[in-house]
Design a protein around this motif. Structure first.
Motif, PDB file in Angstrom:
ATOM      1  N   TYR A 162       5.531  15.388  -3.904  1.00 47.81           N
ATOM      2  CA  TYR A 162       4.458  14.409  -3.746  1.00 47.81           C
ATOM      3  C   TYR A 162       4.759  13.460  -2.587  1.00 47.81           C
ATOM      4  CZ  TYR A 162       1.119  10.702  -4.785  1.00 47.81           C
ATOM      5  OH  TYR A 162       0.118   9.767  -4.698  1.00 47.81           O
ATOM      6  N   ARG A 163       6.014  13.042  -2.469  1.00 47.03           N
ATOM      7  CA  ARG A 163       6.397  12.164  -1.361  1.00 47.03           C
ATOM      8  C   ARG A 163       6.161  12.854  -0.015  1.00 47.03           C
ATOM      9  NH1 ARG A 163       9.722   7.689  -1.974  1.00 47.03           N
ATOM     10  NH2 ARG A 163      10.034   7.049  -4.141  1.00 47.03           N
ATOM     11  N   TRP A 164       6.448  14.152   0.048  1.00 50.12           N
ATOM     12  CA  TRP A 164       6.259  14.891   1.306  1.00 50.12           C
ATOM     13  C   TRP A 164       4.791  14.907   1.695  1.00 50.12           C
ATOM     14  CZ3 TRP A 164       3.386  18.896   3.078  1.00 50.12           C
ATOM     15  CH2 TRP A 164       3.721  19.424   4.328  1.00 50.12           C
ATOM     16  N   LEU A 165       3.914  15.119   0.716  1.00 49.95           N
ATOM     17  CA  LEU A 165       2.476  15.155   1.006  1.00 49.95           C
ATOM     18  C   LEU A 165       2.016  13.827   1.609  1.00 49.95           C
ATOM     19  CD1 LEU A 165      -0.241  16.755   0.646  1.00 49.95           C
ATOM     20  CD2 LEU A 165      -0.511  15.491  -1.488  1.00 49.95           C
ATOM     21  N   LEU A 166       2.433  12.735   1.004  1.00 47.88           N
ATOM     22  CA  LEU A 166       2.048  11.433   1.534  1.00 47.88           C
ATOM     23  C   LEU A 166       2.683  11.181   2.898  1.00 47.88           C
ATOM     24  CD1 LEU A 166       2.158   9.082  -1.586  1.00 47.88           C
ATOM     25  CD2 LEU A 166       0.150   9.882  -0.345  1.00 47.88           C
ATOM     26  N   HIS A 167       3.948  11.579   3.042  1.00 48.16           N
ATOM     27  CA  HIS A 167       4.629  11.374   4.322  1.00 48.16           C
ATOM     28  C   HIS A 167       3.927  12.148   5.437  1.00 48.16           C
ATOM     29  CE1 HIS A 167       7.858  10.637   7.159  1.00 48.16           C
ATOM     30  NE2 HIS A 167       7.914  11.924   7.414  1.00 48.16           N
ATOM     31  N   ALA A 168       3.476  13.362   5.114  1.00 52.93           N
ATOM     32  CA  ALA A 168       2.773  14.169   6.114  1.00 52.93           C
ATOM     33  C   ALA A 168       1.500  13.458   6.572  1.00 52.93           C
ATOM     34  CB  ALA A 168       2.438  15.543   5.550  1.00 52.93           C
ATOM     35  N   ALA A 169       0.771  12.872   5.634  1.00 61.68           N
ATOM     36  CA  ALA A 169      -0.451  12.149   5.987  1.00 61.68           C
ATOM     37  C   ALA A 169      -0.119  10.900   6.807  1.00 61.68           C
ATOM     38  CB  ALA A 169      -1.209  11.757   4.727  1.00 61.68           C
ATOM     39  N   MET A 170       0.941  10.196   6.399  1.00 63.65           N
ATOM     40  CA  MET A 170       1.326   8.978   7.116  1.00 63.65           C
ATOM     41  C   MET A 170       1.785   9.304   8.536  1.00 63.65           C
ATOM     42  SD  MET A 170       3.454   7.167   4.029  1.00 63.65           S
ATOM     43  CE  MET A 170       2.693   6.824   2.442  1.00 63.65           C
ATOM     44  N   PRO A 175       0.790  -1.240   0.000  1.00 65.21           N
ATOM     45  CA  PRO A 175       0.000   0.000   0.000  1.00 65.21           C
ATOM     46  C   PRO A 175       0.818   1.284   0.000  1.00 65.21           C
ATOM     47  CG  PRO A 175      -1.007  -1.592   1.458  1.00 65.21           C
ATOM     48  CD  PRO A 175       0.283  -2.202   1.005  1.00 65.21           C
ATOM     49  N   ARG A 176       1.862   1.354   0.820  1.00 61.10           N
ATOM     50  CA  ARG A 176       2.656   2.581   0.901  1.00 61.10           C
ATOM     51  C   ARG A 176       3.344   2.869  -0.436  1.00 61.10           C
ATOM     52  NH1 ARG A 176       5.036   5.144   5.380  1.00 61.10           N
ATOM     53  NH2 ARG A 176       4.296   3.418   6.661  1.00 61.10           N
ATOM     54  N   GLU A 177       4.005   1.859  -0.991  1.00 55.61           N
ATOM     55  CA  GLU A 177       4.708   2.032  -2.266  1.00 55.61           C
ATOM     56  C   GLU A 177       3.719   2.268  -3.401  1.00 55.61           C
ATOM     57  OE1 GLU A 177       7.886  -0.322  -5.172  1.00 55.61           O
ATOM     58  OE2 GLU A 177       7.324  -1.179  -3.229  1.00 55.61           O
ATOM     59  N   ARG A 178       2.568   1.642  -3.298  1.00 59.30           N
ATOM     60  CA  ARG A 178       1.542   1.795  -4.338  1.00 59.30           C
ATOM     61  C   ARG A 178       1.094   3.248  -4.457  1.00 59.30           C
ATOM     62  NH1 ARG A 178      -4.015  -1.768  -4.088  1.00 59.30           N
ATOM     63  NH2 ARG A 178      -4.982  -1.052  -6.043  1.00 59.30           N
ATOM     64  N   LEU A 179       0.850   3.885  -3.333  1.00 60.50           N
ATOM     65  CA  LEU A 179       0.443   5.291  -3.351  1.00 60.50           C
ATOM     66  C   LEU A 179       1.531   6.172  -3.965  1.00 60.50           C
ATOM     67  CD1 LEU A 179      -1.259   5.582   0.134  1.00 60.50           C
ATOM     68  CD2 LEU A 179      -2.339   6.166  -2.043  1.00 60.50           C
ATOM     69  N   LEU A 180       2.769   5.901  -3.615  1.00 59.80           N
ATOM     70  CA  LEU A 180       3.877   6.677  -4.162  1.00 59.80           C
ATOM     71  C   LEU A 180       3.987   6.489  -5.671  1.00 59.80           C
ATOM     72  CD1 LEU A 180       6.579   6.021  -1.413  1.00 59.80           C
ATOM     73  CD2 LEU A 180       5.514   8.225  -1.932  1.00 59.80           C
ATOM     74  N   ARG A 181       3.914   5.246  -6.118  1.00 64.25           N
ATOM     75  CA  ARG A 181       4.118   4.956  -7.532  1.00 64.25           C
ATOM     76  C   ARG A 181       3.024   5.548  -8.410  1.00 64.25           C
ATOM     77  NH1 ARG A 181       7.581   4.576 -10.352  1.00 64.25           N
ATOM     78  NH2 ARG A 181       6.877   2.881 -11.689  1.00 64.25           N
ATOM     79  N   VAL A 182       1.773   5.499  -7.957  1.00 62.95           N
ATOM     80  CA  VAL A 182       0.677   6.053  -8.763  1.00 62.95           C
ATOM     81  C   VAL A 182       0.923   7.533  -9.055  1.00 62.95           C
ATOM     82  CG1 VAL A 182      -1.757   6.711  -8.674  1.00 62.95           C
ATOM     83  CG2 VAL A 182      -1.098   4.383  -8.115  1.00 62.95           C
ATOM     84  N   GLY A 183       1.313   8.302  -8.031  1.00 63.09           N
ATOM     85  CA  GLY A 183       1.588   9.717  -8.234  1.00 63.09           C
ATOM     86  C   GLY A 183       2.795   9.958  -9.114  1.00 63.09           C
ATOM     87  N   GLU A 184       3.846   9.183  -8.913  1.00 65.02           N
ATOM     88  CA  GLU A 184       5.065   9.352  -9.710  1.00 65.02           C
ATOM     89  C   GLU A 184       4.824   9.024 -11.177  1.00 65.02           C
ATOM     90  OE1 GLU A 184       7.798   6.885  -7.634  1.00 65.02           O
ATOM     91  OE2 GLU A 184       8.168   8.342  -6.029  1.00 65.02           O
TER      92      GLU A 184
END
Length: 231
Positions: free
Chosen positions: A201-209, A93-102
């Motif tokens: 984009y990674r920062w946005l997800l990291h902030a949520a996580m 799940p974590r990598e999946r969210l990153l990859r979709v945005g990238e």
């Protein structure tokens, strides 16, 4: 076992089909450039015909009108983006969210004309809405929605309205892509942009996580019950 050679009639049919497909591609390539540079409404079938060295009458043998050309371009663009995202479904799940945005950002940067038609040009909206069911677009967006739902189920990001979170993430990457394609990043050195785009984009997800990991167990303003002591 060697392949059976095609009969002369079948060979002729195959060559005609290949030549027709190549001509349609030339027309689409020219139309996409004109749609982006001159605007969809301002581009006529005659203008497209001139760009590929055809008469307008000959062009109608391949496409009924410029709307049909636009639909063909949108179908191609969304199909390419969907295919690029297909490999994300099996990721954690974590990598999946990153990859979709990238993947989305890379597609925008590598295919600016397609991205312009798919997500920026306002006068293509009506043409998309006229389709009874824009299946390829819905399927492409579903990769993001399903990644968000999987992230929530796994506790990677905070639980909430999956539609709202998906839209928030899409808005973020679309904003980044639009700034890049419109040349609105002149205050940032060009050599810094590739890493900066991914890191934003990674920062946005990291902030949520991080928010999920640090969420207090009790609501603000409430007191924990005092620990009972033994007699």
């Amino acid at each position: 076992m060697p392949a059976t050679p095609l009969a002369p009639a079948a060979l002729r049919h195959e060559r005609r089909a290949r030549a027709r497909a190549e001509t349609r591609q030339r027309i689409c390539d020219a139309a996409m450039r004109l749609f982006v540079e001159e605007g969809f409404e301002q581009t006529s079938m005659r203008r497209i015909a001139d760009a590929v060295g055809y008469t307008p009458g000959a062009l109608y043998a391949y496409f009924e009108d410029k709307d049909e050309i636009l639909y063909a371009l949108l179908e191609t663009g969304f199909t390419c983006l969907r295919e690029a995202m297909q490999g994300t479904s099996s990721l954690p799940p974590r990598e999946r969210l990153l990859r979709v945005g990238e993947i989305y950002l890379r597609f925008a940067i590598e295919n600016p004309h397609f991205y312009e038609l798919m997500f920026i040009m306002s006068n293509t909206k009506q043409r998309i809405q006229e389709q009874e069911h824009w299946q390829v677009g819905i399927e492409t967006y579903e990769f993001l929605r399903s990644a968000v739902r999987a992230g929530m189920d796994a506790g990677v990001i905070p639980r909430g309205d999956a539609e709202a979170v998906s839209f928030a993430l899409w808005s973020n990457v679309h904003g980044i892509a639009s700034l890049l394609l419109r040349g609105r990043t002149v205050m940032i050195p060009d050599e810094s942009l590739p890493a900066l785009v991914t890191e934003a984009y990674r920062w946005l997800l990291h902030a949520a996580m991080t928010h999920e990991q640090r969420r207090p167990s009790a609501r603000p303003g409430t007191r924990r019950s005092p620990r009972r002591r033994g007699p």
